[in-house]
Write a protein that holds these residues in place. Structure first.
Motif, PDB file in Angstrom:
ATOM      1  N   HIS A   1       0.831  -1.215   0.000  1.00 43.98           N
ATOM      2  CA  HIS A   1       0.000   0.000   0.000  1.00 43.98           C
ATOM      3  C   HIS A   1       0.865   1.264   0.000  1.00 43.98           C
ATOM      4  O   HIS A   1       0.442   2.311   0.505  1.00 43.98           O
ATOM      5  CB  HIS A   1      -0.959   0.019   1.193  1.00 43.98           C
TER       6      HIS A   1
ATOM      7  N   LEU B   1       1.445   3.590  -2.267  1.00 43.28           N
ATOM      8  CA  LEU B   1       0.863   3.897  -3.569  1.00 43.28           C
ATOM      9  C   LEU B   1       1.634   4.951  -4.346  1.00 43.28           C
ATOM     10  O   LEU B   1       1.614   4.953  -5.579  1.00 43.28           O
ATOM     11  CB  LEU B   1      -0.589   4.327  -3.374  1.00 43.28           C
TER      12      LEU B   1
ATOM     13  N   THR C   1      -4.539   5.582   3.154  1.00 43.03           N
ATOM     14  CA  THR C   1      -4.698   4.348   2.383  1.00 43.03           C
ATOM     15  C   THR C   1      -5.698   3.390   3.022  1.00 43.03           C
ATOM     16  O   THR C   1      -6.115   2.418   2.387  1.00 43.03           O
ATOM     17  CB  THR C   1      -3.345   3.627   2.220  1.00 43.03           C
TER      18      THR C   1
ATOM     19  N   GLN D   1      -8.987   1.583  -0.605  1.00 46.06           N
ATOM     20  CA  GLN D   1      -8.894   0.122  -0.558  1.00 46.06           C
ATOM     21  C   GLN D   1      -9.643  -0.521  -1.729  1.00 46.06           C
ATOM     22  O   GLN D   1      -9.190  -1.512  -2.304  1.00 46.06           O
ATOM     23  CB  GLN D   1      -9.456  -0.389   0.767  1.00 46.06           C
TER      24      GLN D   1
ATOM     25  N   VAL E   1      -7.477  -0.175  -4.835  1.00 47.35           N
ATOM     26  CA  VAL E   1      -6.372  -1.134  -4.830  1.00 47.35           C
ATOM     27  C   VAL E   1      -6.883  -2.525  -5.208  1.00 47.35           C
ATOM     28  O   VAL E   1      -6.231  -3.270  -5.967  1.00 47.35           O
ATOM     29  CB  VAL E   1      -5.683  -1.160  -3.450  1.00 47.35           C
TER      30      VAL E   1
END
Length: 441
Positions: A120, A122, A160, A166, A169
């Motif tokens: 995570h 990103l 995140t 989430q 992702v």
């Protein structure tokens, strides 16, 4: 997996995931073992004897006759592997940014992008996809990072962990059900529906709307149907119409999609369609054109057009259905159909199966010929025993020749007795009684 054959030396570089090997006259280096197709090779004249790493430098020691030669590896690439092992993705990014793009560095950017997404991180993942030139993923991650940064600024904490981030992702990982779960946990139904619409996953979109009783459910169904027709997906559009109870519309779409068998299946199950002669004729014509004769016969039988049904069954080789129908509607045709069934089986080289149908049709000669062709000699003799017609006697010769070849010189029939005799043993033939000798001559 096998990376290279004929390797006389192979070793890990200490403290990294880099592999060094000698393949005959080549020094082979895998700077990223996760991408084994990315390999760096140098020709060497001697043999690798050692690998040394000290003071930020890695050397491969090669003996060339009486001399010793040193090959220095790219420390930047080695340091990338070390940073990855340490989980220091920022340091790994910094190393890669100092390198020119090559197959080796591209493999490393891909590895780093995957690991950064899993962790995570990103912003690092966004930088990786920028280096790889993946514009669509880069744009999507940029939007995701903007959401995460805004949440962190306004609400504090780790942005995140926000449900939208989430969900994004999960979408990058193509785990759309997980993304849906993140949305549904926050009752963000419209966002889940919008996600599925953008992905053209209309079945899932409508399933979510139905589960939550969304007020725009009918509009969504209309949009789905419009998208299917615009993209030429007539079969799927027909299934949608069928699920909605519009069976006539479904039949029309199936026919347009060139699926008359699917239209016939629906027509046979729905009385309101079979009562419409125009629709039935359209389906039947399409079936016959596509040579789905048996299916056309089923449809004609459903609407009580037994004559056309019988014709279609015969044309499609569905004689079982043809005989069953004839026993009810055309009893006088059963014998002819049994003979036609036997002829069809002969064409299909199914001699055994044809015998009984010829017997049912009273075609003894054809039954005998089928039995002989199938090498069912006992059955052929049995059928011959029941014949009064002398014309069938010619088949005794073929049967006699078979038994002679098997050295079975005793066979009994209703009109003959074939005893073992000296002549038979000498000639290997069969001697018939007086009333049958004319057949052999």
């Amino acid at each position: 997996m096998t990376l290279r054959h004929f390797c006389s030396y192979v070793q890990w570089v200490p403290g990294s995931d880099v592999v060094v090997a000698q393949n005959r006259g080549n020094l082979c280096i895998w700077y990223s073992i996760d991408s084994p197709e990315s390999i760096t090779m140098f020709p060497v004249k001697g043999d690798i004897v050692d690998l040394e790493r000290a003071d930020g430098k890695t050397d491969v020691i090669v003996t060339e006759g009486v001399n010793t030669v040193t090959y220095t590896l790219d420390e930047g690439l080695i340091e990338f592997g070390t940073a990855i092992d340490d989980g220091d993705y920022e340091r790994a990014t910094a190393f890669l940014e100092t390198l020119e793009m090559s197959p080796e560095t591209e493999a490393m950017w891909k590895t780093l992008s995957k690991l950064a997404l899993e962790a995570h991180q990103l912003h690092i993942a966004e930088r990786c996809f920028a280096a790889l030139g993946d514009v669509s993923t880069l744009r999507f991650l940029h939007q995701t990072n903007q959401i995460a940064d805004k949440v962190s600024k306004e609400m504090g904490g780790d942005g995140t962990e926000f449900y939208q981030v989430q969900a994004h992702v999960a979408m990058l990982d193509k785990n759309f059900k997980l993304a849906e779960m993140h949305y549904m946990e926050q009752n963000a139904i419209d966002e889940a529906i919008e996600m599925y619409q953008e992905l053209h996953m209309w079945d899932d979109c409508i399933a979510v709307a139905e589960a939550k009783g969304h007020p725009e459910l009918e509009i969504l169904r209309g949009n789905y149907y419009q998208w299917l027709t615009e993209t030429g997906q007539d079969e799927k559009a027909g299934e949608v119409k069928e699920n909605e109870g519009d069976f006539q519309g479904a039949v029309n779409l199936y026919l347009r999609a060139g699926l008359p068998a699917k239209a016939a299946r629906l027509a046979i199950s729905r009385m309101e369609i079979t009562n419409n002669s125009d629709t039935v004729n359209r389906i039947a014509s399409s079936l016959i054109k596509g040579e789905f004769y048996e299916r056309a016969g089923d449809l004609y039988e459903q609407i009580r057009n037994n004559q056309r049904a019988l014709e279609c069954y015969c044309k499609g080789g569905a004689f079982r259905k043809a005989v069953e129908l004839a026993r009810i509607a055309f009893p006088a045709e059963v014998v002819k159909l049994e003979e036609a069934w036997g002829d069809y089986l002969i064409q299909q080289k199914q001699m055994d199966a044809a015998i009984n149908h010829f017997i049912e049709a009273g075609c003894s000669v054809k039954a005998i010929e089928a039995a002989i062709a199938a090498r069912q000699w006992k059955k052929a003799v049995h059928i011959l025993e029941l014949q009064d017609d002398s014309s069938a006697g010619k088949y005794y010769v073929k049967i006699a020749q078979y038994y002679a070849s098997m050295q079975d010189y005793e066979v009994r029939g209703s009109n003959l007795e074939i005893p073992r005799c000296v002549d038979c043993q000498k000639t290997g033939g069969m001697k018939l009684q007086k009333e049958q000798q004319s057949l052999i001559s």
